[in-house]
Motif scaffolding. Structure first.
Motif, PDB file in Angstrom:
ATOM      1  N   VAL A   1      -0.072 -29.941  -1.109  1.00 51.16           N
ATOM      2  CA  VAL A   1      -1.039 -31.212  -1.302  1.00 51.16           C
ATOM      3  C   VAL A   1      -0.293 -32.307  -2.120  1.00 51.16           C
TER       4      VAL A   1
ATOM      5  N   LEU B   1      -2.477 -25.918   4.370  1.00 53.71           N
ATOM      6  CA  LEU B   1      -1.991 -27.047   3.157  1.00 53.71           C
ATOM      7  C   LEU B   1      -1.484 -26.153   2.177  1.00 53.71           C
TER       8      LEU B   1
ATOM      9  N   VAL C   1      -5.033 -39.383  -1.398  1.00 55.19           N
ATOM     10  CA  VAL C   1      -5.390 -37.711  -1.008  1.00 55.19           C
ATOM     11  C   VAL C   1      -6.287 -37.417  -1.822  1.00 55.19           C
TER      12      VAL C   1
ATOM     13  N   LEU D   1       1.573 -36.668   7.738  1.00 56.03           N
ATOM     14  CA  LEU D   1       1.218 -36.147   6.356  1.00 56.03           C
ATOM     15  C   LEU D   1       0.815 -34.570   6.281  1.00 56.03           C
ATOM     16  N   LEU D   2       0.148 -34.148   7.520  1.00 60.03           N
ATOM     17  CA  LEU D   2      -0.019 -32.725   7.607  1.00 60.03           C
ATOM     18  C   LEU D   2       1.314 -31.928   7.581  1.00 60.03           C
TER      19      LEU D   2
ATOM     20  N   VAL E   1       8.848 -35.018   1.894  1.00 55.45           N
ATOM     21  CA  VAL E   1       8.271 -36.399   1.645  1.00 55.45           C
ATOM     22  C   VAL E   1       9.134 -37.395   2.210  1.00 55.45           C
TER      23      VAL E   1
ATOM     24  N   MET F   1       2.147 -34.283  -0.023  1.00 52.87           N
ATOM     25  CA  MET F   1       1.506 -35.163   0.853  1.00 52.87           C
ATOM     26  C   MET F   1       0.881 -36.356   0.088  1.00 52.87           C
ATOM     27  N   ARG F   2       0.548 -36.175  -1.258  1.00 50.77           N
ATOM     28  CA  ARG F   2       0.208 -37.049  -1.995  1.00 50.77           C
ATOM     29  C   ARG F   2       1.393 -38.181  -2.091  1.00 50.77           C
TER      30      ARG F   2
ATOM     31  N   ILE G   1       4.089 -32.645   6.333  1.00 47.74           N
ATOM     32  CA  ILE G   1       4.292 -32.603   4.941  1.00 47.74           C
ATOM     33  C   ILE G   1       3.599 -31.566   4.069  1.00 47.74           C
ATOM     34  N   GLY G   2       2.506 -31.742   4.356  1.00 49.51           N
ATOM     35  CA  GLY G   2       1.400 -30.820   3.412  1.00 49.51           C
ATOM     36  C   GLY G   2       1.502 -29.271   3.490  1.00 49.51           C
TER      37      GLY G   2
END
Lengths: 248, 248
Positions: free
Chosen positions: B138, B135, B176, B205-206, B215, B141-142, B208-209
């Protein structure tokens, strides 16, 4: 010859302790197996900062070992981490001087004993936290823990058969930490702990925390040097060796 | 006839999910076994707020069941808790009106997906937290999680074979949360989730993270209603059903 220091963690549930023995799977044995593989089949001896008992976990155990030549530390860490069984992890590896010794270099250790205090157990922590729903006197337990701090003869808190002669140790920290409304951690730091000392201290503090004994019992046990006065040995699965710190 | 509502928790590792099936051990089956024993051998049917998949955990699943007569709630809870297998716990039991139904009464649910983000895994959380050390983004991801909040058709995030017709759901929370330097929780609340929806959202999301996708991918998946655009289904063992809230 190059000496490496490694910080490792393990789930103690399925180990008969850290140190190699005739019967049962051990952490040392599993790591030595992988290291031999990484060393073209030649055995590599692993030394730990100390043993942990059967069922006790570690988040920051320190080991050292020698390899015939220099290696990239991160590549070695990754290889050892990924080739070890799932219940062992390798957090960090660094090259150290040839006279570093994980056990004999002066160090202090921190242990944590986890308690789940809710009425029902928590299925996600039950392997690593002792379910003890009867704690009514956490403040008394905290006061009793404070009495353990300092230089004392801990004969009363070690296993009856312990062979070491000098049972004087220094405890620098004995804290009762509320992690959440459902979990407590008993945290102990010191320059060394006797066989089963932490679990016997915990067993004693639990008697006090559940109102069965008074706070002063701790001082009586220290003074009397009598194992029979201390509480029962708390179960292994609540205990983790979290850190080993070396004097630089 | 008296109806009881219970809040239960379980370690999903050794279950083939919540709901009874022909092959594999299930939570429902284990609880029904104990209830029958507590009911003089007469079978008792257990209803859950919903299924959880094989390997998914629960900290606050809600069930209901009927017994022929009134019981003391705490005695019943204690009996059910202690006679259930170790990987099931019973947190609370209360008597409810005869028309309460854990599944059909309007409710919202909260799921948490745990991630261990350190280089090496943590042996004490590995059964309940997905080790994902890659990651780097983050914050992205948020931002992506925030795009999931609201009323949307979640066809793109459900399993291809899902049979339910209406795939519009409302997500009220998609956070998150950094629990520590080594652990993140992805927390989702909503009025209902489709089959594998949470794990497919997490898998997306992972991506993207870890910097593989932008996003905006989340909005594209929602708009296109195309499962092929979403990320892989994240492993079951990171997921827990943490709360079921009923409208009163």
């Amino acid at each position: 010859m190059t000496r490496f220091k490694a910080i490792i963690s393990y789930d103690g549930t399925d180990f008969a302790g850290f140190q190699i023995q005739d019967n049962g799977r051990t952490v040392q044995e599993e790591i030595e197996k992988v290291l031999a593989r990484l060393n073209s089949g030649t055995p590599v001896k692993v030394h730990g900062s100390g043993r942990t008992d059967s069922g006790v976990h570690a988040l920051g155990q320190v080991i050292h070992f020698d390899l015939p030549s220099l290696r990239d530390s991160e590549k070695l860490r990754f290889a050892l981490d990924t080739q070890s069984p799932d219940d062992i992890n390798v957090l960090q590896i660094e090259q150290v001087s040839d006279d570093f010794h994980s056990r004999f270099n002066k160090h202090s250790k921190t242990y944590e004993y986890r308690l789940t205090t809710t009425r029902a157990a928590n299925p996600l922590t039950r392997r690593y936290s002792y379910h003890f729903p009867k704690l009514t006197k956490v403040d008394a337990m905290r006061d009793a823990a404070a009495l353990l701090v300092g230089e004392h003869d801990f004969t009363g808190f070690t296993a009856a058969g312990a062979t070491v002669e000098d049972k004087v140790r220094v405890i620098t920290q004995a804290d009762v930490v509320a992690v959440s409304s459902s979990e407590l951690i008993l945290r102990f730091s010191g320059n060394g702990f006797l066989y089963k000392q932490v679990r016997n201290m915990v067993g004693t503090l639990l008697k006090i925390g559940s109102g069965k004994w008074e706070v002063g019992r701790v001082s009586e046990i220290i003074a009397a040097q009598n194992r029979d006065l201390a509480g029962p040995t708390a179960p292994a699965h609540g205990l983790s060796l979290v850190e080993v710190r070396y004097e630089s």
